[in-house]
Design a protein around this motif. Structure first.
Motif, PDB file in Angstrom:
ATOM      1  N   ARG A 176      32.402  20.789  51.165  1.00 13.58           N
ATOM      2  CA  ARG A 176      32.027  22.213  51.147  1.00 13.58           C
ATOM      3  C   ARG A 176      32.708  22.961  49.990  1.00 13.58           C
ATOM      4  NH1 ARG A 176      32.945  20.764  56.339  1.00 13.58           N
ATOM      5  NH2 ARG A 176      35.037  21.649  56.346  1.00 13.58           N
ATOM      6  N   PHE A 177      32.777  22.284  48.832  1.00 13.66           N
ATOM      7  CA  PHE A 177      33.482  22.897  47.705  1.00 13.66           C
ATOM      8  C   PHE A 177      32.739  24.120  47.161  1.00 13.66           C
ATOM      9  CE2 PHE A 177      34.297  23.204  43.100  1.00 13.66           C
ATOM     10  CZ  PHE A 177      35.666  23.415  43.129  1.00 13.66           C
ATOM     11  N   THR A 178      31.402  24.058  47.133  1.00 10.60           N
ATOM     12  CA  THR A 178      30.632  25.167  46.564  1.00 10.60           C
ATOM     13  C   THR A 178      30.871  26.460  47.319  1.00 10.60           C
ATOM     14  OG1 THR A 178      28.916  23.653  45.789  1.00 10.60           O
ATOM     15  CG2 THR A 178      28.330  25.988  45.962  1.00 10.60           C
ATOM     16  N   SER A 179      30.779  26.415  48.648  1.00 13.58           N
ATOM     17  CA  SER A 179      30.992  27.632  49.432  1.00 13.58           C
ATOM     18  C   SER A 179      32.433  28.106  49.318  1.00 13.58           C
ATOM     19  CB  SER A 179      30.632  27.390  50.904  1.00 13.58           C
ATOM     20  OG  SER A 179      31.423  26.342  51.447  1.00 13.58           O
ATOM     21  N   LEU A 180      33.368  27.158  49.247  1.00 16.67           N
ATOM     22  CA  LEU A 180      34.778  27.528  49.116  1.00 16.67           C
ATOM     23  C   LEU A 180      35.039  28.193  47.769  1.00 16.67           C
ATOM     24  CD1 LEU A 180      37.716  27.444  50.126  1.00 16.67           C
ATOM     25  CD2 LEU A 180      37.903  25.181  49.081  1.00 16.67           C
ATOM     26  N   SER A 181      34.478  27.637  46.705  1.00 23.62           N
ATOM     27  CA  SER A 181      34.724  28.185  45.372  1.00 23.62           C
ATOM     28  C   SER A 181      34.186  29.606  45.241  1.00 23.62           C
ATOM     29  CB  SER A 181      34.093  27.282  44.306  1.00 23.62           C
ATOM     30  OG  SER A 181      32.685  27.227  44.457  1.00 23.62           O
ATOM     31  N   ASN A 182      33.131  29.928  45.980  1.00 16.32           N
ATOM     32  CA  ASN A 182      32.573  31.280  45.914  1.00 16.32           C
ATOM     33  C   ASN A 182      33.473  32.310  46.572  1.00 16.32           C
ATOM     34  OD1 ASN A 182      30.280  30.428  44.563  1.00 16.32           O
ATOM     35  ND2 ASN A 182      29.110  30.083  46.444  1.00 16.32           N
ATOM     36  N   SER A 183      34.422  31.851  47.406  1.00 14.48           N
ATOM     37  CA  SER A 183      35.306  32.779  48.109  1.00 14.48           C
ATOM     38  C   SER A 183      36.670  32.922  47.435  1.00 14.48           C
ATOM     39  CB  SER A 183      35.511  32.300  49.553  1.00 14.48           C
ATOM     40  OG  SER A 183      36.211  31.057  49.584  1.00 14.48           O
ATOM     41  N   LEU A 184      36.904  32.188  46.335  1.00 16.00           N
ATOM     42  CA  LEU A 184      38.195  32.222  45.655  1.00 16.00           C
ATOM     43  C   LEU A 184      38.070  32.906  44.301  1.00 16.00           C
ATOM     44  CD1 LEU A 184      39.395  28.542  46.283  1.00 16.00           C
ATOM     45  CD2 LEU A 184      40.080  30.593  47.551  1.00 16.00           C
ATOM     46  N   LEU A 189      41.039  29.235  42.400  1.00 16.81           N
ATOM     47  CA  LEU A 189      40.160  28.079  42.267  1.00 16.81           C
ATOM     48  C   LEU A 189      40.756  27.055  41.313  1.00 16.81           C
ATOM     49  CD1 LEU A 189      37.474  26.671  42.841  1.00 16.81           C
ATOM     50  CD2 LEU A 189      36.449  28.020  40.993  1.00 16.81           C
ATOM     51  N   ALA A 190      41.282  27.523  40.179  1.00 15.24           N
ATOM     52  CA  ALA A 190      41.893  26.612  39.206  1.00 15.24           C
ATOM     53  C   ALA A 190      43.096  25.903  39.814  1.00 15.24           C
ATOM     54  CB  ALA A 190      42.312  27.384  37.956  1.00 15.24           C
ATOM     55  N   ALA A 191      43.901  26.639  40.598  1.00 20.51           N
ATOM     56  CA  ALA A 191      45.080  26.040  41.230  1.00 20.51           C
ATOM     57  C   ALA A 191      44.670  24.988  42.248  1.00 20.51           C
ATOM     58  CB  ALA A 191      45.924  27.130  41.894  1.00 20.51           C
ATOM     59  N   LEU A 192      43.604  25.246  43.012  1.00 17.80           N
ATOM     60  CA  LEU A 192      43.125  24.285  44.008  1.00 17.80           C
ATOM     61  C   LEU A 192      42.664  22.998  43.334  1.00 17.80           C
ATOM     62  CD1 LEU A 192      40.970  24.957  47.100  1.00 17.80           C
ATOM     63  CD2 LEU A 192      40.218  23.224  45.485  1.00 17.80           C
ATOM     64  N   VAL A 193      41.868  23.130  42.272  1.00 22.69           N
ATOM     65  CA  VAL A 193      41.368  21.951  41.568  1.00 22.69           C
ATOM     66  C   VAL A 193      42.521  21.148  40.986  1.00 22.69           C
ATOM     67  CG1 VAL A 193      40.057  21.202  39.555  1.00 22.69           C
ATOM     68  CG2 VAL A 193      39.092  22.916  41.088  1.00 22.69           C
ATOM     69  N   ALA A 238      44.265  10.744  54.287  1.00 25.71           N
ATOM     70  CA  ALA A 238      45.445  11.080  55.085  1.00 25.71           C
ATOM     71  C   ALA A 238      46.361  12.088  54.398  1.00 25.71           C
ATOM     72  CB  ALA A 238      46.225   9.803  55.405  1.00 25.71           C
ATOM     73  N   GLN A 239      46.491  11.974  53.074  1.00 30.11           N
ATOM     74  CA  GLN A 239      47.496  12.789  52.392  1.00 30.11           C
ATOM     75  C   GLN A 239      46.916  13.941  51.567  1.00 30.11           C
ATOM     76  OE1 GLN A 239      50.772  10.655  50.556  1.00 30.11           O
ATOM     77  NE2 GLN A 239      50.139   8.758  51.540  1.00 30.11           N
ATOM     78  N   VAL A 240      45.620  13.917  51.332  1.00 32.09           N
ATOM     79  CA  VAL A 240      44.987  15.023  50.607  1.00 32.09           C
ATOM     80  C   VAL A 240      44.077  15.808  51.547  1.00 32.09           C
ATOM     81  CG1 VAL A 240      43.462  15.655  48.693  1.00 32.09           C
ATOM     82  CG2 VAL A 240      45.110  13.805  48.407  1.00 32.09           C
ATOM     83  N   GLY A 241      43.196  15.093  52.229  1.00 34.86           N
ATOM     84  CA  GLY A 241      42.251  15.768  53.102  1.00 34.86           C
ATOM     85  C   GLY A 241      42.893  16.462  54.285  1.00 34.86           C
ATOM     86  N   SER A 242      44.101  16.058  54.657  1.00 37.65           N
ATOM     87  CA  SER A 242      44.766  16.661  55.807  1.00 37.65           C
ATOM     88  C   SER A 242      45.678  17.827  55.430  1.00 37.65           C
ATOM     89  CB  SER A 242      45.595  15.596  56.532  1.00 37.65           C
ATOM     90  OG  SER A 242      46.608  15.083  55.668  1.00 37.65           O
ATOM     91  N   ARG A 243      45.789  18.117  54.137  1.00 37.19           N
ATOM     92  CA  ARG A 243      46.673  19.209  53.695  1.00 37.19           C
ATOM     93  C   ARG A 243      46.036  20.563  53.994  1.00 37.19           C
ATOM     94  NH1 ARG A 243      50.177  17.929  48.656  1.00 37.19           N
ATOM     95  NH2 ARG A 243      49.871  20.157  48.298  1.00 37.19           N
ATOM     96  N   ASP A 244      46.883  21.512  54.406  1.00 38.97           N
ATOM     97  CA  ASP A 244      46.373  22.848  54.719  1.00 38.97           C
ATOM     98  C   ASP A 244      45.889  23.592  53.474  1.00 38.97           C
ATOM     99  OD1 ASP A 244      46.951  22.464  57.390  1.00 38.97           O
ATOM    100  OD2 ASP A 244      48.950  23.375  57.247  1.00 38.97           O
ATOM    101  N   ASP A 245      46.447  23.241  52.302  1.00 42.63           N
ATOM    102  CA  ASP A 245      46.090  23.967  51.080  1.00 42.63           C
ATOM    103  C   ASP A 245      44.935  23.320  50.328  1.00 42.63           C
ATOM    104  OD1 ASP A 245      47.580  21.747  50.438  1.00 42.63           O
ATOM    105  OD2 ASP A 245      48.581  22.682  48.726  1.00 42.63           O
ATOM    106  N   LEU A 246      44.302  22.303  50.933  1.00 46.91           N
ATOM    107  CA  LEU A 246      43.160  21.637  50.303  1.00 46.91           C
ATOM    108  C   LEU A 246      42.065  21.418  51.343  1.00 46.91           C
ATOM    109  CD1 LEU A 246      44.897  18.916  48.087  1.00 46.91           C
ATOM    110  CD2 LEU A 246      43.602  20.886  47.258  1.00 46.91           C
ATOM    111  N   PRO A 247      40.795  21.433  50.930  1.00 44.78           N
ATOM    112  CA  PRO A 247      39.714  21.142  51.872  1.00 44.78           C
ATOM    113  C   PRO A 247      39.719  19.669  52.265  1.00 44.78           C
ATOM    114  CG  PRO A 247      38.900  22.210  49.849  1.00 44.78           C
ATOM    115  CD  PRO A 247      40.307  21.762  49.594  1.00 44.78           C
ATOM    116  N   ALA A 248      38.909  19.337  53.256  1.00 42.89           N
ATOM    117  CA  ALA A 248      38.712  17.933  53.610  1.00 42.89           C
ATOM    118  C   ALA A 248      38.022  17.219  52.459  1.00 42.89           C
ATOM    119  CB  ALA A 248      37.871  17.831  54.882  1.00 42.89           C
ATOM    120  N   ILE A 249      38.176  15.895  52.415  1.00 46.62           N
ATOM    121  CA  ILE A 249      37.519  15.123  51.358  1.00 46.62           C
ATOM    122  C   ILE A 249      36.674  14.007  51.975  1.00 46.62           C
ATOM    123  CG2 ILE A 249      39.372  15.598  49.735  1.00 46.62           C
ATOM    124  CD1 ILE A 249      40.251  12.690  50.049  1.00 46.62           C
ATOM    125  N   ARG A 250      35.801  13.445  51.154  1.00 46.72           N
ATOM    126  CA  ARG A 250      34.957  12.320  51.553  1.00 46.72           C
ATOM    127  C   ARG A 250      35.062  11.275  50.453  1.00 46.72           C
ATOM    128  NH1 ARG A 250      29.493  15.731  51.764  1.00 46.72           N
ATOM    129  NH2 ARG A 250      30.220  16.043  49.623  1.00 46.72           N
TER     130      ARG A 250
END
Length: 329
Positions: A176-184, A189-193, A238-250
């Motif tokens: 859900r990166f597209t919807s997230l990026s529209n809210s930052l 956004l640069a910091a998240l990436v 486990a270590q990226v997708g579970s972080r509170d400061d990052l979205p889930a990953i696939r």
């Protein structure tokens, strides 16, 4: 010193040269024709300067070195241009990365009163930091060149197979990166990436994989070992997708023959890994049959119902997870 003078000093410090020649003049002094000089300049990624004074003595020495290598039979002309293009594209990306990274520090330095402006502080950094980084850059290039040569030698393949190899390809992207990026805002956004790319790269490298490229919300990596690539994928979840400061990953994984060219990899496994990641649920890892067939008792596997994947027809992805209680050595 006014802004214009500071800008000129910054350019001079970075180039360590005085611009005094046109294309025709630098070609004449370098011992090549204007067309050859222009070809090399374009390969490096720069627009044609026309009759503008855009070159210095360092450019003359560079052209002479390249031309001497061609004349002495060290490198063919076509090989030289291809290597020049690789250098230009890589250095352009590196330069943009460095400047965007330094901007944050420049802002902090100006805010802390260490300089009156970003340009003034940038000039100071060019004097003190650039020489150190230049030495480091050369060292890192040699280390990566040695590692790349060692990987090629380890293949032990016939000449026609040297650029084609069996690899496991991993493709991880943010859910859900597209919807997230529209809210930052832009800074968030640069910091998240950057957090995503930095953390993923560390985990991939730790397991013996290699990052091929990043795409903002996705990262492409390869590993010669399907088990290692799968461990990496599960670590990413486990270590990226579970972080509170990052979205889930696939993550999608596919194993097979890939072609390595131009610093990138190509082939069906690359495309299949991307397709699998796009149909995976959040914080899940999907693999193809070839990857699953190589995995041992360390992993739980479960086949999912067939689904259409563009370019591959109906595919039954296999979801994998770490077997409970299993510990790798």
């Amino acid at each position: 010193m006014n802004r214009s003078e500071l800008r000129e000093e910054l350019v001079a410090l970075l180039l360590q040269d005085e611009l005094r020649y046109t294309t025709a003049q630098v070609a004449e002094r370098g011992g090549v024709g204007p067309e050859q000089a222009q070809r090399l300049w374009r390969a490096l990624g720069f627009p044609d300067p026309g009759e503008t004074v855009a070159f210095g003595d360092a450019d003359v020495r560079a052209i002479r070195s390249v031309q001497a290598g061609i004349e002495q039979g060290v490198l063919e002309d076509d090989t030289t241009v291809r290597l020049t293009r690789a250098l230009g594209q890589t250095m352009a990306k590196l330069a943009d990365w460095e400047v965007s990274t330094l901007i944050d520090q420049l802002e902090r330095d100006v805010g802390a009163g260490r300089a009156g402006s970003r340009l003034e502080r940038a000039t100071w950094l060019a004097q003190h930091a650039a020489p150190v980084f230049e030495e480091l850059m050369l060292h890192v290039w040699r280390r990566h060149l040695a590692a790349a040569a060692a990987r090629l030698e380890a293949l032990g393949a016939a000449d026609e197979e040297l650029l084609s190899m069996q690899m496991t390809v991993g493709f991880a992207d943010l859910s859900r990166f597209t919807s997230l990026s529209n809210s930052l805002d832009d800074n968030d956004l640069a910091a998240l990436v950057e957090r995503f790319e930095e953390r993923c790269a560390d985990l991939i490298t730790a397991q013996g994989g290699r990052v091929i490229k990043t795409l903002g919300d996705a990262i492409l990596y390869v590993s010669p070992d399907p088990c290692g690539a799968t461990r990496t994928a599960l670590d990413l979840v486990a270590q990226v997708g579970s972080r509170d400061d990052l979205p889930a990953i696939r993550v999608g994984l596919a194993t097979g023959s890939v072609i390595s060219r131009l610093g990138d990899v190509f082939g069906p496994p690359v495309n299949l890994a991307a397709r699998l990641s796009h149909v995976a649920r959040s914080n899940r890892v999907l693999v193809d049959d070839d990857t699953a067939a190589t995995l041992g008792q360390e992993f739980e596997q479960r086949a999912l119902p067939p689904r259409p994947l563009r370019g591959f027809g109906n595919v039954s992805p296999i979801t994998v997870s770490q077997r409970r209680g299993f510990r790798t050595r």
